[in-house]
Design a protein around this motif. Structure first.
Motif, PDB file in Angstrom:
ATOM      1  N   SER A 164       0.831  -1.197   0.000  1.00  0.00           N
ATOM      2  CA  SER A 164       0.000   0.000   0.000  1.00  0.00           C
ATOM      3  C   SER A 164       0.872   1.256   0.000  1.00  0.00           C
ATOM      4  CB  SER A 164      -0.904  -0.006   1.239  1.00  0.00           C
ATOM      5  OG  SER A 164      -1.612   1.206   1.363  1.00  0.00           O
ATOM      6  N   GLN A 165       0.738   2.052  -1.054  1.00  0.00           N
ATOM      7  CA  GLN A 165       1.398   3.367  -1.135  1.00  0.00           C
ATOM      8  C   GLN A 165       2.883   3.283  -0.776  1.00  0.00           C
ATOM      9  OE1 GLN A 165      -1.217   5.394   1.594  1.00  0.00           O
ATOM     10  NE2 GLN A 165      -2.570   6.094  -0.034  1.00  0.00           N
ATOM     11  N   ILE A 166       3.548   2.286  -1.344  1.00  0.00           N
ATOM     12  CA  ILE A 166       4.920   2.018  -0.917  1.00  0.00           C
ATOM     13  C   ILE A 166       5.863   3.163  -1.255  1.00  0.00           C
ATOM     14  CG2 ILE A 166       5.477   0.713  -3.025  1.00  0.00           C
ATOM     15  CD1 ILE A 166       7.245  -1.081  -1.203  1.00  0.00           C
ATOM     16  N   GLU A 167       5.682   3.806  -2.421  1.00  0.00           N
ATOM     17  CA  GLU A 167       6.618   4.867  -2.792  1.00  0.00           C
ATOM     18  C   GLU A 167       6.453   6.089  -1.896  1.00  0.00           C
ATOM     19  OE1 GLU A 167       6.992   5.698  -6.953  1.00  0.00           O
ATOM     20  OE2 GLU A 167       6.916   3.596  -7.502  1.00  0.00           O
ATOM     21  N   LEU A 168       5.231   6.392  -1.494  1.00  0.00           N
ATOM     22  CA  LEU A 168       5.038   7.495  -0.546  1.00  0.00           C
ATOM     23  C   LEU A 168       5.661   7.159   0.800  1.00  0.00           C
ATOM     24  CD1 LEU A 168       1.382   8.659  -1.276  1.00  0.00           C
ATOM     25  CD2 LEU A 168       3.461  10.020  -1.525  1.00  0.00           C
ATOM     26  N   ARG A 169       5.585   5.927   1.200  1.00  0.00           N
ATOM     27  CA  ARG A 169       6.213   5.521   2.465  1.00  0.00           C
ATOM     28  C   ARG A 169       7.737   5.635   2.364  1.00  0.00           C
ATOM     29  NH1 ARG A 169       2.360   2.821   5.702  1.00  0.00           N
ATOM     30  NH2 ARG A 169       0.395   2.614   4.557  1.00  0.00           N
ATOM     31  N   MET A 174      14.320  16.504  -1.813  1.00  0.00           N
ATOM     32  CA  MET A 174      14.370  16.699  -3.259  1.00  0.00           C
ATOM     33  C   MET A 174      15.603  17.502  -3.651  1.00  0.00           C
ATOM     34  SD  MET A 174      10.283  17.389  -3.781  1.00  0.00           S
ATOM     35  CE  MET A 174      10.322  17.670  -5.552  1.00  0.00           C
ATOM     36  N   GLU A 175      15.936  18.511  -2.856  1.00  0.00           N
ATOM     37  CA  GLU A 175      17.131  19.299  -3.141  1.00  0.00           C
ATOM     38  C   GLU A 175      18.399  18.460  -2.963  1.00  0.00           C
ATOM     39  OE1 GLU A 175      17.521  22.336  -4.441  1.00  0.00           O
ATOM     40  OE2 GLU A 175      15.361  22.151  -4.785  1.00  0.00           O
ATOM     41  N   ARG A 176      18.416  17.616  -1.924  1.00  0.00           N
ATOM     42  CA  ARG A 176      19.581  16.742  -1.701  1.00  0.00           C
ATOM     43  C   ARG A 176      19.761  15.785  -2.863  1.00  0.00           C
ATOM     44  NH1 ARG A 176      17.439  16.021   3.429  1.00  0.00           N
ATOM     45  NH2 ARG A 176      16.858  13.863   2.942  1.00  0.00           N
ATOM     46  N   LEU A 227       4.966  13.813   7.665  1.00  0.00           N
ATOM     47  CA  LEU A 227       4.677  12.698   6.772  1.00  0.00           C
ATOM     48  C   LEU A 227       4.844  11.374   7.513  1.00  0.00           C
ATOM     49  CD1 LEU A 227       3.791  12.492   3.835  1.00  0.00           C
ATOM     50  CD2 LEU A 227       6.191  12.299   3.168  1.00  0.00           C
ATOM     51  N   ILE A 228       5.910  11.266   8.297  1.00  0.00           N
ATOM     52  CA  ILE A 228       6.125  10.049   9.081  1.00  0.00           C
ATOM     53  C   ILE A 228       4.985   9.844  10.070  1.00  0.00           C
ATOM     54  CG2 ILE A 228       7.597   9.012  10.855  1.00  0.00           C
ATOM     55  CD1 ILE A 228       9.998  10.245   9.393  1.00  0.00           C
ATOM     56  N   GLY A 229       4.567  10.940  10.719  1.00  0.00           N
ATOM     57  CA  GLY A 229       3.492  10.847  11.707  1.00  0.00           C
ATOM     58  C   GLY A 229       2.190  10.364  11.094  1.00  0.00           C
ATOM     59  N   ALA A 230       1.893  10.819   9.882  1.00  0.00           N
ATOM     60  CA  ALA A 230       0.650  10.408   9.221  1.00  0.00           C
ATOM     61  C   ALA A 230       0.656   8.904   8.955  1.00  0.00           C
ATOM     62  CB  ALA A 230       0.466  11.174   7.925  1.00  0.00           C
ATOM     63  N   PHE A 231       1.795   8.376   8.513  1.00  0.00           N
ATOM     64  CA  PHE A 231       1.861   6.942   8.237  1.00  0.00           C
ATOM     65  C   PHE A 231       1.871   6.129   9.532  1.00  0.00           C
ATOM     66  CE2 PHE A 231       3.561   8.023   3.920  1.00  0.00           C
ATOM     67  CZ  PHE A 231       2.589   7.333   3.205  1.00  0.00           C
ATOM     68  N   GLU A 232       2.572   6.626  10.549  1.00  0.00           N
ATOM     69  CA  GLU A 232       2.635   5.879  11.811  1.00  0.00           C
ATOM     70  C   GLU A 232       1.267   5.768  12.468  1.00  0.00           C
ATOM     71  OE1 GLU A 232       5.641   7.936  14.009  1.00  0.00           O
ATOM     72  OE2 GLU A 232       7.220   6.504  13.416  1.00  0.00           O
ATOM     73  N   SER A 233       0.445   6.789  12.285  1.00  0.00           N
ATOM     74  CA  SER A 233      -0.882   6.771  12.908  1.00  0.00           C
ATOM     75  C   SER A 233      -1.916   6.054  12.049  1.00  0.00           C
ATOM     76  CB  SER A 233      -1.343   8.204  13.183  1.00  0.00           C
ATOM     77  OG  SER A 233      -1.478   8.940  11.965  1.00  0.00           O
ATOM     78  N   GLY A 234      -1.491   5.580  10.886  1.00  0.00           N
ATOM     79  CA  GLY A 234      -2.388   4.834  10.019  1.00  0.00           C
ATOM     80  C   GLY A 234      -3.433   5.679   9.322  1.00  0.00           C
ATOM     81  N   HIS A 288      10.390   7.939   4.485  1.00  0.00           N
ATOM     82  CA  HIS A 288      11.633   7.432   5.054  1.00  0.00           C
ATOM     83  C   HIS A 288      12.831   8.268   4.609  1.00  0.00           C
ATOM     84  CE1 HIS A 288      14.680   4.475   6.282  1.00  0.00           C
ATOM     85  NE2 HIS A 288      15.246   4.686   5.098  1.00  0.00           N
ATOM     86  N   LEU A 289      12.909   8.550   3.317  1.00  0.00           N
ATOM     87  CA  LEU A 289      14.064   9.277   2.784  1.00  0.00           C
ATOM     88  C   LEU A 289      14.072  10.734   3.221  1.00  0.00           C
ATOM     89  CD1 LEU A 289      14.101   7.815  -0.846  1.00  0.00           C
ATOM     90  CD2 LEU A 289      15.746   7.336   0.972  1.00  0.00           C
ATOM     91  N   SER A 290      12.889  11.337   3.296  1.00  0.00           N
ATOM     92  CA  SER A 290      12.814  12.761   3.636  1.00  0.00           C
ATOM     93  C   SER A 290      12.912  13.007   5.136  1.00  0.00           C
ATOM     94  CB  SER A 290      11.504  13.355   3.111  1.00  0.00           C
ATOM     95  OG  SER A 290      10.398  12.841   3.831  1.00  0.00           O
ATOM     96  N   GLU A 291      12.574  11.969   5.916  1.00  0.00           N
ATOM     97  CA  GLU A 291      12.548  12.089   7.375  1.00  0.00           C
ATOM     98  C   GLU A 291      11.633  13.216   7.839  1.00  0.00           C
ATOM     99  OE1 GLU A 291      16.408  11.774   9.332  1.00  0.00           O
ATOM    100  OE2 GLU A 291      17.288  11.193   7.406  1.00  0.00           O
TER     101      GLU A 291
END
Length: 918
Positions: free
Chosen positions: A697-702, A792-794, A713-720, A706-709
């Protein structure tokens, strides 16, 4: 930075002599070593160093002979054929414009050491071109080693990785080990690992000597017995760096080549490609191999152009044997059993491995020597051949032995062929195609012919060379055995040679080696199993769908004719362009490369809101594609013996590492349209079984999280949370429970659009809003997710600086256009720099999951099969009462395939067909 290349000429001359077959020119003069060295020099010159020196040993005694009379006493005299090539070599080096240094009383190593340190102290970047490990002691900031034959590069970190000690301790390591080539006895039974262990524990040779009493066992006794000679060993292996020289580094400037002399020399020795590269010269008689073998290649490719890695051992076709009796077969089986690695290849009568029959087998265990075992050549006058049953029975124990490593070029094909002939290949350890793909997925095509040209400077025999072309092409079984052997044995030989070059390059980069060894190679067996399993197809259902699609296409055609007021060919770009742009006066928004009006999908989509006809054409094309690609074609692809359809997966297809498939292409079946879902209904389970589909499910957004830290965004995925709703809440500053449909749609477009480098223009078009409004949305997004913007800049900056970006697991994607002056090319590379780490990481994750699930499925093979991989989805065929167990195992292993900052989520479904399982 200014660069000095110091070439260890003596080392390369000997290595080339022993690596190459005994070549000679038309006059019978030996040329093998000369040929190898010349290719290495041409590769060096391609890099255009400012300063260069070709350093060789001078005849006579050196100070080391005075220190130790037995120094190099066990070395044999230089072979006459090699001695005859020394003066021609120096003549060519001189004509190339390279200064030659030969200093009496010292060795070439000492001259190189002195120049290297002197140049480094002056701020000159030094590369020592050698294959001699002793030079590792010279490595330091500004001084690196390169092995032009293997392509490996050693800096201080790589010295530590390779030898277990840092450069400043290499002398101590060599003193303990000794050097059998130079007749320097070390500590008996002390190899590099033991020496490195002692130095790691005690710090230096002197400290090892002081603590010798503490070393226990037999090796301790050996150390204590050698203590008296260790100081002398250290003197002998230490490269002098204070030799009095007439030349300073700045005096070693590369001169202009003497083209006329080179043309004469290259013509004399038969170096055709080198001659052509000079310009103005034609081909000359090619060198011949001395003492030809019983069946060799029918042509010789002269000196290849400089390539990225040029191994002179690969320049000539090898000694190839046709195996026609049991004595020869037994002799080759003995060689295979004694080999560290077995290169092999199958010759067949078809490209489809599920239908191909064996015509012969080829093997190689050392460069330049290979065998072809013909099994089914049946032309008039063909010699008697060993029976397939006899050969396969003799080879079966060897090929099925997992402890004997095998090497292939796209070996998955050969796995299928051997399996269908009763051999379950085991121990498949290396694949030159995958080594190339992991090394640089975008550098070249990864077929053997392309790889040989790029990495070996070698022109292989092509299938058309031996079988002919077009209507006159004959089956391989009709090729006479001499030519068949030249072609087939070369396949195994070149595969082995490629592996030696590519493996050195891959293992020189630990992250790439992990991708190759941990992801790609373990997947070969998995894909071969999935392909062999195949999928059951309901042909009657597909025929019904074809009939329906035809009727709907006819209705669309009639409607299009009515709108146009006349009949026309819907598939003719010329007629369609005249109708749309000349008669209906619709605007030309997309043009062809030649500047004319385009009628491709993008062009029709751009004007579909201005007239009904473009949309009708698009719908007609969509239905035609589904019918031609799937509903009409799939029933014809059902295997007559298995009753199933067997796709082919391609590991070296997409640059990002994504798998692709063909015959049929399963990746392009639409999932969001009713017609696409109907096609999936024809992928069915047999009676008593079910289809299980497991989808990330939505693996690239996940992976983006991870990459952006980014904390939000992390909080939204962690809370489901629903990530698109959560994004809408952030961007539009709206409570989560008040986000409306349009806001979620916009957020979804932004989430996915940014991953693919979409700008304001693309977002505006997708959402049907103004460009300014779209730009505001993107600005709001970045203000709420600053970590994404920073990532994205990195990614862009890494791509600009290094030329590549990486996945979480270390896979690289090179972006050749990242610094292009062409704005369009540069922008495309920047978009890829952002997206490739996510797509590539997603590919790595599902590949890891596939291997894990394959291992779990092995003991359950009678109850469940993995039958397809499509995008982020794995599809299984399973006993109905085992489906829940499989779902639990699949979810567990798929979510454990990567350790990201956010959880991986897998959706699973069970049904009688693929569509129902969603």
């Amino acid at each position: 930075m200014t660069r000095l290349v110091l070439i260890d000429g003596s080392s390369y001359l000997y290595r080339a002599f022993h690596a190459l077959p005994p070549l000679s020119n038309a006059a019978g003069e030996p040329t093998g070593a000369l040929f190898g060295v010349v290719n290495m020099l041409r590769a060096t010159l391609k890099e255009k160093p400012e300063y260069v020196a070709f350093v060789v040993d001078a005849p006579g005694r050196t100070f080391r002979d005075d220190l130790y009379p037995d120094y190099k006493a066990n070395r044999a005299a230089m072979p006459d054929d090699l001695r005859a090539q020394v003066d021609p070599m120096l003549t060519i080096v001189e004509a190339l414009g390279m200064p030659i240094l030969r200093i009496f009383g010292v060795e070439a190593d000492d001259v190189i050491g002195t120049l290297a340190l002197d140049a480094a102290s002056r701020g000159i970047d030094v590369t020592i071109s050698t294959g001699d490990k002793d030079f590792a002691q010279l490595v330091r900031p500004g001084v690196t080693l390169v092995n032009t034959m293997s392509g490996s590069v050693l800096d201080a970190d790589r010295v530590l990785e390779k030898f277990g000690v840092r450069p400043e301790r290499i002398v101590d390591l060599l003193a303990l080990m000794g050097d059998s080539i130079d007749n320097i006895p070390g500590v008996e039974k002390c190899g590099p690992k033991t020496a490195a262990k002692w130095l790691g524990e005690y710090g230096s040779l002197d400290a090892v000597i002081e603590n010798a009493a503490k070393v226990g066992g037999k090796i301790g006794d050996n150390l204590r017995a050698a203590l008296d000679r260790l100081p002398l060993n250290r003197q002998l292996v230490t490269i002098k760096t204070d030799v009095e020289l007439d030349s300073t580094p700045e005096q070693l400037r590369l001169r202009d080549p003497d083209v006329d002399s080179l043309r004469t020399l290259y013509a004399r020795y038969g170096f055709n490609q080198a001659l052509r590269d000079l310009g103005g010269g034609g081909d000359v008689p090619a060198p011949k191999e001395k003492e030809p073998g019983r069946a060799r290649g029918t042509g010789y490719v002269a000196a290849p152009a400089p390539t990225e890695t040029l191994d002179p051992a690969l320049a000539a076709r090898g000694e190839y044997e046709t195996v026609l009796d049991t004595a020869q077969l037994d002799a080759w089986i003995a060689r295979l059993q004694a080999a560290e690695l077995i290169a092999f290849d199958c010759e067949t009568d078809a490209l489809d491995p599920m239908r191909a029959n064996l015509v012969g087998l080829s093997f190689a265990v050392e460069p330049g020597r290979a065998a072809y075992v013909p099994l089914a050549h049946d032309y008039a006058g063909a010699p008697a051949q060993l029976s397939p049953d006899t050969v396969l029975a003799a080879l079966k124990p060897l090929l099925e032995d997992p402890s004997r490593p095998k090497l292939g070029q796209h070996g998955k094909y050969d796995m299928h062929v051997l399996r269908r002939h009763g051999i379950a290949l085991a121990g498949y350890a290396e694949d030159s195609m995958l080594e190339s793909f992991v090394l640089n997925s975008t550098a070249t095509r990864h077929d053997m012919d392309s790889l040989a040209a790029r990495y070996l400077g070698y022109s292989t025999l092509r299938y058309e060379d031996v079988c002919g072309k077009g209507a006159k092409q004959i089956p391989f079984a009709q090729v006479d055995l001499e030519r068949a052997t030249a072609y087939a044995a070369e396949d195994a030989d070149i595969t082995l040679r490629l592996h030696r070059v590519l493996h050195a390059k891959v293992t020189a980069e630990p992250s790439l080696e992990r991708v190759y060894r941990g992801i790609e190679m373990p997947l070969v067996e998995v894909l071969a199993t999935i392909e062999a399993n195949g999928v059951l197809i309901d042909a009657a259902e597909l025929r019904r769908q074809s009939s329906d699609l035809s009727a709907r296409m006819l209705a669309l055609q009639q409607r299009a004719f009515a709108l146009a007021g006349r009949n026309f060919n819907l598939d003719s770009p010329k007629q369609l362009g005249a109708l749309l742009f000349d008669e209906l006066k619709l605007p030309v928004l997309v043009k062809t490369p030649s500047g004319g009006p385009s009628t491709n999908e993008e062009a029709l989509e751009a004007i579909a809101d201005q007239h009904e006809l473009p949309r009708l054409i698009l719908d007609h094309r969509s239905l035609a594609k589904l019918r031609g690609t799937y509903t009409d074609k799939l029933p014809d692809m059902i295997h007559p013996l298995t009753g199933r359809v067997h796709t082919s997966y391609h590991q070296a297809g997409a640059a990002t590492g994504r798998l692709s498939s063909s015959d049929p292409n399963l990746q392009n079946i639409p999932i969001r349209t009713e017609d696409g879902r109907r096609i999936r209904q024809a992928f069915v389970a047999p009676a008593g079984r079910r289809i299980v589909a497991c989808d990330y499910s939505q693996i690239e957004l996940r992976i983006m999280a991870h990459l952006s830290e980014d904390p939000s965004l992390i909080g939204a995925f962690e809370s489901g949370q629903d990530i698109h709703r959560a994004t809408a809440a952030e961007v539009f500053a709206t409570p989560l429970d008040q986000v409306d449909t349009n806001q979620r749609r916009a957020a979804k477009a932004i989430n996915f659009g940014l991953m693919y480098g979409m700008g304001a223009f693309g977002l505006a078009r997708q959402l049907g809003i103004g460009r300014g409004e779209a730009q505001d949305y993107i600005a709001l997004y970045f203000s709420r997710y600053p970590g994404v913007h920073a990532f994205m800049e990195r990614a862009r900056q890494q791509a600009r600086e290094q030329g590549y970006v990486e996945t979480v697991f270390g896979r690289r994607l090179y972006l050749n256009e990242i610094n292009s002056r062409n704005q369009g090319q540069r922008a495309g590379a920047e978009r890829a720099a952002i997206n490739a780490p996510m797509q590539g990481t997603a590919a790595d994750i599902i590949k890891r999951a596939m291997r894990s699930l394959h291992d779990w499925l092995v003991p359950h093979a009678s109850r469940a099969l993995m039958i397809m991989q499509v995008h982020d989805e794995l599809v299984f065929e399973v006993d109905a009462d085992f489906a829940d167990t499989l779902v639990d195992a699949a979810k567990s292993r798929m979510t454990a395939a990567a350790d990201l900052r956010v959880p991986l989520v897998v959706d699973a479904g069970i049904g009688n067909n693929w569509d129902e399982a969603h």
